[in-house]
Design a protein around this motif. Structure first.
Motif, PDB file in Angstrom:
ATOM      1  N   ALA A  61       0.943  -0.657   0.049  1.00  0.00           N
ATOM      2  CA  ALA A  61       0.028   0.207  -0.212  1.00  0.00           C
ATOM      3  C   ALA A  61       0.286   1.154  -0.083  1.00  0.00           C
ATOM      4  O   ALA A  61       0.814   2.466  -0.500  1.00  0.00           O
ATOM      5  CB  ALA A  61      -1.170  -0.214   1.252  1.00  0.00           C
ATOM      6  N   LYS A  62       1.596   1.077   0.885  1.00  0.00           N
ATOM      7  CA  LYS A  62       2.674   1.855   0.731  1.00  0.00           C
ATOM      8  C   LYS A  62       3.707   2.497  -1.014  1.00  0.00           C
ATOM      9  O   LYS A  62       4.002   4.142  -0.767  1.00  0.00           O
ATOM     10  CB  LYS A  62       3.819   2.090   2.204  1.00  0.00           C
ATOM     11  CG  LYS A  62       3.406   2.140   3.615  1.00  0.00           C
ATOM     12  CD  LYS A  62       4.923   2.206   4.359  1.00  0.00           C
ATOM     13  CE  LYS A  62       4.949   3.248   3.955  1.00  0.00           C
ATOM     14  NZ  LYS A  62       6.689   3.052   5.116  1.00  0.00           N
ATOM     15  N   ASP A  64       2.089   3.587  -3.858  1.00  0.00           N
ATOM     16  CA  ASP A  64       1.481   2.903  -4.357  1.00  0.00           C
ATOM     17  C   ASP A  64       1.029   3.953  -6.127  1.00  0.00           C
ATOM     18  O   ASP A  64       0.706   4.490  -7.214  1.00  0.00           O
ATOM     19  CB  ASP A  64       0.035   4.224  -4.261  1.00  0.00           C
ATOM     20  CG  ASP A  64       0.310   5.040  -3.134  1.00  0.00           C
ATOM     21  OD1 ASP A  64       1.212   5.873  -4.190  1.00  0.00           O
ATOM     22  OD2 ASP A  64      -0.574   5.959  -2.736  1.00  0.00           O
TER      23      ASP A  64
END
Length: 406
Positions: A61-62, A64
């Motif tokens: 997620a970090k 993106d």
């Protein structure tokens, strides 16, 4: 016989483009030019969306967008290769001999401190203070590429000197990133990173000769460091330090891995990073932004600070007897190589992104300073070294290649 020598001189730079040292540097020049063209063309929107547009799906997620994957992920390979090179030099290279490492270590230290001081003096500090380390870096591939274009006009001792200075410079840059560009640290993830690193050291102590356990653990280490708040690429250097020098059978392990990864780093990782980071849209920068102190401070640090710090350190070390002057090198040649150390590019662009997070205007201004300072250093260093007297070994090579002398 006389007509062949001018032709050889004319085509020497073209022939040098295909020498390995030169080709990586030339590729970076082309990539930087392509990025600038893309960012200032009708394709500017597509260029920005390619790297900064949200990804439809990402496993982390970090990360993106593609730009984050390149800077935090792909560049870990570059730092891994740097770590391998540093370990080899410390154990079996120039940095292993206390006497031989005196001069490059001193020069690299001065070559980081003086540019930072020049930067602070020109910028005036304030909102620009966090960029002090941007002009302190030297790009190995770019600088060695310019030397490659010069063929053997530059003595081998100076090539080795430049390479060693750049390696020590990289060590300093990694420490700077870890110590000064880490806003906060998540303790749990840091402890997990320490545990993974300890396991990798255990593999080394157990003399595990297969690379796969190290690679898998390195990926786990990268993920842990990514979540600590420390820049994830530091994991590349740390993981590289655990790779054994030799296998159980005595064959090289670290050097073989380094040689296998170095072309991928030089011809894929760094160019991709350069293309993703060197593009600056000049449309968004007014005259006031171009006249801001930041670009001038960075360029001054690279062009003035680097040569002043390195050349002065070498001159004082030699004159006081602290270290020996590189063999067969004149002071003019040493000065030319000192100027080449002002080519920041890769590491400077990297630190520039960390210095001003979220401030696109300052990041773009920093890029302008880095690109202009690196270009001036490359051209000036090349001209200085090109104007030096050819060395006896170069003349011998010319005579040996001249059919009329056989």
């Amino acid at each position: 016989m006389t007509s062949s020598n001018p032709l050889r001189s004319i085509f020497a730079p073209v022939r040098a483009l295909f020498v390995s040292d030169a080709s990586a540097g030339v590729l970076l020049i082309l990539v930087a030019a392509a990025a600038m063209l893309a960012a200032n063309s009708p394709l500017a929107g597509e260029y920005r969306n390619l790297f900064y547009g949200d990804l439809a799906w990402t496993p982390i997620a970090k990360l993106d967008d593609l730009h984050l994957w390149i800077n935090d992920g792909l560049m870990a390979i570059f730092f891994f290769v740097v770590g391998l090179e540093v370990k080899r030099e410390l154990i079996a290279g120039q940095l292993a001999d206390p006497m031989k490492r005196r001069l490059p270590v001193l020069a690299a230290g001065a070559g980081m401190f003086v540019p930072a001081a020049v930067y602070m003096l020109v910028s005036g500090g304030g909102q620009y203070t966090s960029g002090w380390a941007i002009p302190a870096a030297t790009d190995i591939a770019f600088a060695m590429g310019v030397l490659g274009l010069l063929g053997n006009r530059v003595p081998a001792s100076l090539r080795l000197f430049l390479l060693t200075v750049a390696i020590v410079d990289d060590i300093g840059a990694v420490l700077v990133i870890a110590l000064f560009y880490t806003p906060s640290i998540k303790t749990a993830w840091l402890l997990a990173s320490v545990v993974v690193f300890a396991l990798m050291v255990g593999l080394n102590r157990a003399r595990v000769s297969s690379l796969w356990p190290y690679i898998l653990m390195a990926l786990v280490l990268w993920y842990c460091v990514l979540n600590t708040g420390i820049h994830a690429t530091i994991a590349g250097v740390v993981a590289a330090l655990t790779i054994p020098m030799r296998r159980r059978d005595g064959n090289s392990m670290l050097e073989k891995l380094e040689h296998g990864l170095a072309p991928w780093s030089a011809y894929l990782v760094v160019p991709v990073f350069g293309f993703a980071n060197a593009g600056v849209s000049l449309d968004g920068l007014g005259l006031e932004a171009l006249l801001d102190p930041l670009p001038y401070a960075i360029a001054a640090g690279l062009v003035v600070g680097k040569q002043l710090g390195i050349f002065t350190a070498v001159w004082l070390a030699v004159k006081t007897g602290f270290a020996q002057k590189p063999d067969h090198a004149s002071w003019t040649e040493i000065y030319g190589v000192s100027v080449l150390c002002g080519i920041g590019f890769t590491m400077s662009l990297f630190i520039g992104g960390l210095a001003f997070p979220g401030n696109e205007l300052l990041i773009d201004e920093a890029k302008i300073g880095i690109l202009s300072g690196s270009a001036i250093s490359a051209i000036l260093g090349y001209v200085i070294l090109r104007m030096t007297t050819p060395h006896p070994e170069e003349e011998c090579d010319d005579h040996a290649n001249d059919p009329s002398r056989h």
